[in-house]
Design a protein around this motif. Structure first.
Motif, short mmCIF file in Angstrom:
data_model
loop_
_atom_site.label_atom_id
_atom_site.label_comp_id
_atom_site.label_asym_id
_atom_site.label_seq_id
_atom_site.Cartn_x
_atom_site.Cartn_y
_atom_site.Cartn_z
N UNK A 1 0.83 -1.20 0.00
CA UNK A 1 0.00 0.00 0.00
C UNK A 1 0.87 1.25 0.00
N UNK A 2 1.93 1.23 0.78
CA UNK A 2 2.85 2.37 0.84
C UNK A 2 3.53 2.60 -0.51
N UNK A 3 3.98 1.52 -1.15
CA UNK A 3 4.64 1.66 -2.46
C UNK A 3 3.68 2.23 -3.50
N UNK A 4 2.43 1.77 -3.46
CA UNK A 4 1.44 2.25 -4.42
C UNK A 4 1.17 3.74 -4.22
N UNK A 5 1.03 4.15 -2.96
CA UNK A 5 0.73 5.55 -2.67
C UNK A 5 1.90 6.47 -2.99
N UNK A 6 3.11 5.98 -2.78
CA UNK A 6 4.28 6.84 -2.91
C UNK A 6 4.92 6.79 -4.30
N UNK A 7 4.49 5.86 -5.15
CA UNK A 7 5.11 5.71 -6.47
C UNK A 7 4.01 5.47 -7.50
N UNK A 8 3.66 6.52 -8.23
CA UNK A 8 2.57 6.42 -9.20
C UNK A 8 2.89 5.45 -10.32
N UNK A 9 4.17 5.32 -10.65
CA UNK A 9 4.56 4.40 -11.72
C UNK A 9 4.29 2.95 -11.31
N UNK A 10 4.62 2.61 -10.06
CA UNK A 10 4.33 1.26 -9.57
C UNK A 10 2.83 1.01 -9.58
N UNK A 11 2.05 2.00 -9.17
CA UNK A 11 0.59 1.83 -9.18
C UNK A 11 0.09 1.58 -10.59
N UNK A 12 0.59 2.34 -11.57
CA UNK A 12 0.15 2.16 -12.95
C UNK A 12 0.50 0.76 -13.48
N UNK A 13 1.72 0.30 -13.18
CA UNK A 13 2.11 -1.02 -13.67
C UNK A 13 1.27 -2.12 -13.03
N UNK A 14 1.06 -2.04 -11.71
CA UNK A 14 0.25 -3.06 -11.05
C UNK A 14 -1.18 -3.03 -11.56
N UNK A 15 -1.71 -1.83 -11.72
CA UNK A 15 -3.09 -1.70 -12.20
C UNK A 15 -3.23 -2.24 -13.62
N UNK A 16 -2.25 -1.93 -14.48
CA UNK A 16 -2.29 -2.42 -15.86
C UNK A 16 -2.26 -3.95 -15.90
N UNK A 17 -1.33 -4.53 -15.15
CA UNK A 17 -1.20 -5.99 -15.16
C UNK A 17 -2.45 -6.65 -14.59
#
Length: 696
Positions: free
Chosen positions: A270-286
């Protein structure tokens, strides 16, 4: 058959090397391991094994399913002078009134497969997958097939050939594996704790252990045939299931165990997703492409999933939606955290194997395998097991465990090099993206202009879609363009080669590839699933934290002590022991949760004081053993504050195990995993109980 006699290999490697229906090249012809297939009849007696060394049932996979380990596998040999053949026919064909329609074509199971020297050299196949392989120029199902479509100069439009078998399919086994810890003699050794920073707080993500008592069961239950070219067939794969599994079971294997605290793991994701928009985009895309709009996401551990194949098709539709500005994607946050935590541990498993391989001969990687437990499978907790899958092993994982425990400089350098490699990959792919116009322009005159414009359009429009900090997957672009521009791509050999060259020049690493995370044939998932279930970005964040925990056996904490306490009790597997003069009901409530989940033994030593009465009552009502020490005792006043987890981890310091002690007061706590110190602390705990009970 001496040229094929190397069929006595062991471990996971043997299951891949001698996959049934996979071509084995010989000096004078071909060899294949041909086995009986479920629901199929064959007109020949198949003698594929020599003796049985072991057999066992695997009820967790399928009730009454038997796995056998042959003494030796005997390939079926086809030579230019031999007229022998083996033909498999689906049981549906034994019904003379059954006519083949689209329902049969939609199934991944072919109706006929005929192996002969002629079919292996110049075979025929059905684009609908109804015929896997045959040596007849005329479709053997023509008289019973409602899909039959005559074409000039050809028996049926969908019956194609001749083509060599080796150019038709990539053949993989579907391998099921399960790793379990040994019994009461399983003396695991904690190597270190994984400590990460979440915001300003340190959290205990999990523990790394070494064991030489791990038990592995591994077997192949089916063969998967992937079409080698996108335009060969109308489906992504064909599938044949064996009547019996082919595999082995091994006990007392060396292995590394990563056990995670799911609460801390979810907080970290949750922390990585909130603090890194690129990680959130990749996880969401996959996640969105792999699962679609499911309210609940889950994975199957032991059976073939079609998620990867469906995802590739969904990906192509998404490209059209993005180009037409109609794409929408909503990623549920809870699902995203669940998915992200799985991707992290799955990628970590591959990275560990990659690290082990980098330390020794590259061929050794085939003798490693891994197994994951995770809530996305329905498991109650998260663990990763990595083992050497052959009797005795080579001792490399034991060496690696020592390096982890000591914080070896060579291992630190390997981890630093990994993160540097990830950064280099990032720069290279960013360069490819920024130079996309130049890459496409290099193919002007070699490829159709409309195809080139559409390729550029895909990337340019993608950044305006729901995942702007990602880019489309080159494999999907290949299929997307291959289907829509088939005639211009296949105009001649030079054009086909130019198309391959252009695809190869596009950004390749879709947040993880074989080079950077070590995806290999030993993956729990098929090639179509793998790109969606690994992430270079998220695992690199974890690897960077190694400077905080690698080689350490003591850890100090001054803040967020309540979460440290909860992180540790969630790592308990058998027993929790606590000494604390004062204890509060809130602490007992946390202990109640883990006791119920894991059936733990819990012993508490505290003062027999009115201030503790509510907590003591709650503990005793929940079958925790409470040793109540008088405030005034001949043995002295209890002042120790210690929690011992499985006689292997201790939390000790100035704080009482009360809500105030762990949340409000200024305290200092140490977490200890040093074996010699643990012996002393455990002895002290036992001595207090013994002294008290002997003086009652």
């Amino acid at each position: 058959m001496s040229e094929y006699s190397g069929t006595k290999r062991s471990g996971i490697q043997a299951l891949y090397t001698f996959t049934p229906f996979k071509l084995l090249f010989g000096k004078n012809g071909y060899g294949l391991v041909l086995v009986p297939i479920l629901y199929y009849k064959n007109r020949n007696t198949i003698d594929w094994k020599k003796g049985i060394a072991d057999n066992f049932n695997v009820p967790y996979y399928r009730r009454d399913f038997e796995v056998i380990r042959p003494n030796e596998i005997k390939p079926y040999v086809f030579t230019p002078n031999s007229k022998n053949s083996v033909e498999y026919m689906h049981h549906l064909l034994s019904n003379s009134s059954h006519y083949i329609d689209m329902n049969d074509a939609a199934s991944p199971f072919p109706l006929i497969a005929k192996y002969s020297y002629s079919s292996l050299i110049n075979g025929y196949y059905c684009k609908y997958g109804l015929i896997l392989l045959h040596d007849s120029k005329e479709c053997p199902l023509a008289s019973r097939c409602k899909l039959f479509k005559p074409k000039k100069g050809r028996d049926c439009e969908y019956y194609n050939g001749p083509m060599p078998y080796e150019r038709l399919y990539t053949v993989f086994p579907h391998i099921v594996r399960r790793i379990r810890e040994g019994g009461i003699d399983n003396k695991k050794r904690i190597l270190t704790l994984i400590v990460v920073k979440i915001g300003n707080s340190d959290r205990i993500l999990g523990k790394i252990e070494f064991s030489d008592k791990l038990n592995l069961e591994a077997f192949s239950d089916a063969t998967i045939f992937y079409a080698k070219a996108a335009d060969l067939m109308y489906k992504d794969f064909l599938w044949t299931s064996y009547e019996k599994g082919i595999g082995f079971r091994l006990n007392n294997l060396n292995g590394l165990i990563f056990k995670f605290n799911d609460s801390a793991l979810n907080d970290y994701i949750s922390f990585l997703i909130k603090s890194n928009q690129e990680i959130e985009d990749w996880l969401c895309a996959k996640m969105f492409i792999y699962f679609g709009n499911r309210n609940r996401i889950y994975l199957r551990k032991f059976s073939l999933s079609q998620n990867g194949f469906n995802a590739m098709n969904r990906f192509e539709k998404l490209i059209d939606e993005i180009i037409s500005n109609k794409a929408k994607a909503i990623c549920n946050r809870d699902n995203l955290i669940l998915f992200g935590s799985f991707i992290l541990v799955h990628t970590l498993a591959h990275v560990i194997i990659n690290i082990g391989t980098s330390m020794v001969n590259q061929a050794i990687s085939a003798d490693y395998t891994y197994y994951i437990e995770h809530p996305i499978f329905g498991d109650v907790s998260t663990s990763v097991y990595v083992v050497e899958s052959i009797y005795g092993g080579f001792g490399y994982l034991k060496t690696l465990s020592t390096m982890i425990n000591r914080g070896d400089q060579i291992l630190r350098k390997i981890l630093d090099n990994l993160t540097q490699m990830y950064n280099d990959h990032e720069k290279r792919f960013n360069s490819s993206l920024s130079n996309l116009n130049g890459i496409i322009n290099n193919f002007i005159g070699r490829l159709d202009n409309n195809l080139l414009r559409r390729t550029l359009e895909i990337f340019q429009d993608w950044v305006n879609g729901p995942f702007p900090r990602t880019f489309p997957y080159h494999f999907v672009i290949r299929n997307y363009l291959g289907e829509r521009y088939s005639s211009v791509i296949n105009r001649d050999g030079d054009t086909r080669q130019a198309f391959k060259d252009m695809i190869a020049a596009l950004p390749l690493c879709w947040d993880g590839c074989n080079m950077c995370v070590g995806m290999d044939k030993g993956c729990m998932f098929g090639p179509y699933d793998q790109p969606f279930l690994i992430s270079r970005k998220i695992v690199s964040e974890l690897i960077k934290t190694h400077i905080d925990w690698l080689g350490r056996n003591t850890f100090s904490f001054t803040t967020n002590l309540y979460n440290v306490f909860k992180d540790l009790i969630n790592l308990a597997e058998n027993e929790i022991k606590i000494i604390s003069p004062w204890i509060s009901k809130e602490i007992i409530n946390e202990l109640k949760k883990v006791k119920k989940e894991k059936d733990l033994r819990i012993t508490i030593i505290c003062l027999d004081d009115k201030s503790n009465s509510e907590a003591i009552t709650e503990a005793e009502e929940n079958e925790m053993r409470v040793v109540k020490i008088p405030s005034i005792s001949e043995q002295g006043i209890i002042h120790s504050k210690i929690m011992i987890i499985d006689d292997a981890i201790a939390l000790t310091g100035s704080a009482n195990f009360t809500i105030n002690g762990l949340t409000k007061n200024i305290e200092t706590e140490m977490v200890i995993i040093d074996p010699s110190e643990m012996v002393k602390l455990t002895e002290q705990f036992n001595k207090i109980i013994m002294n008290y009970e002997s003086n009652k």
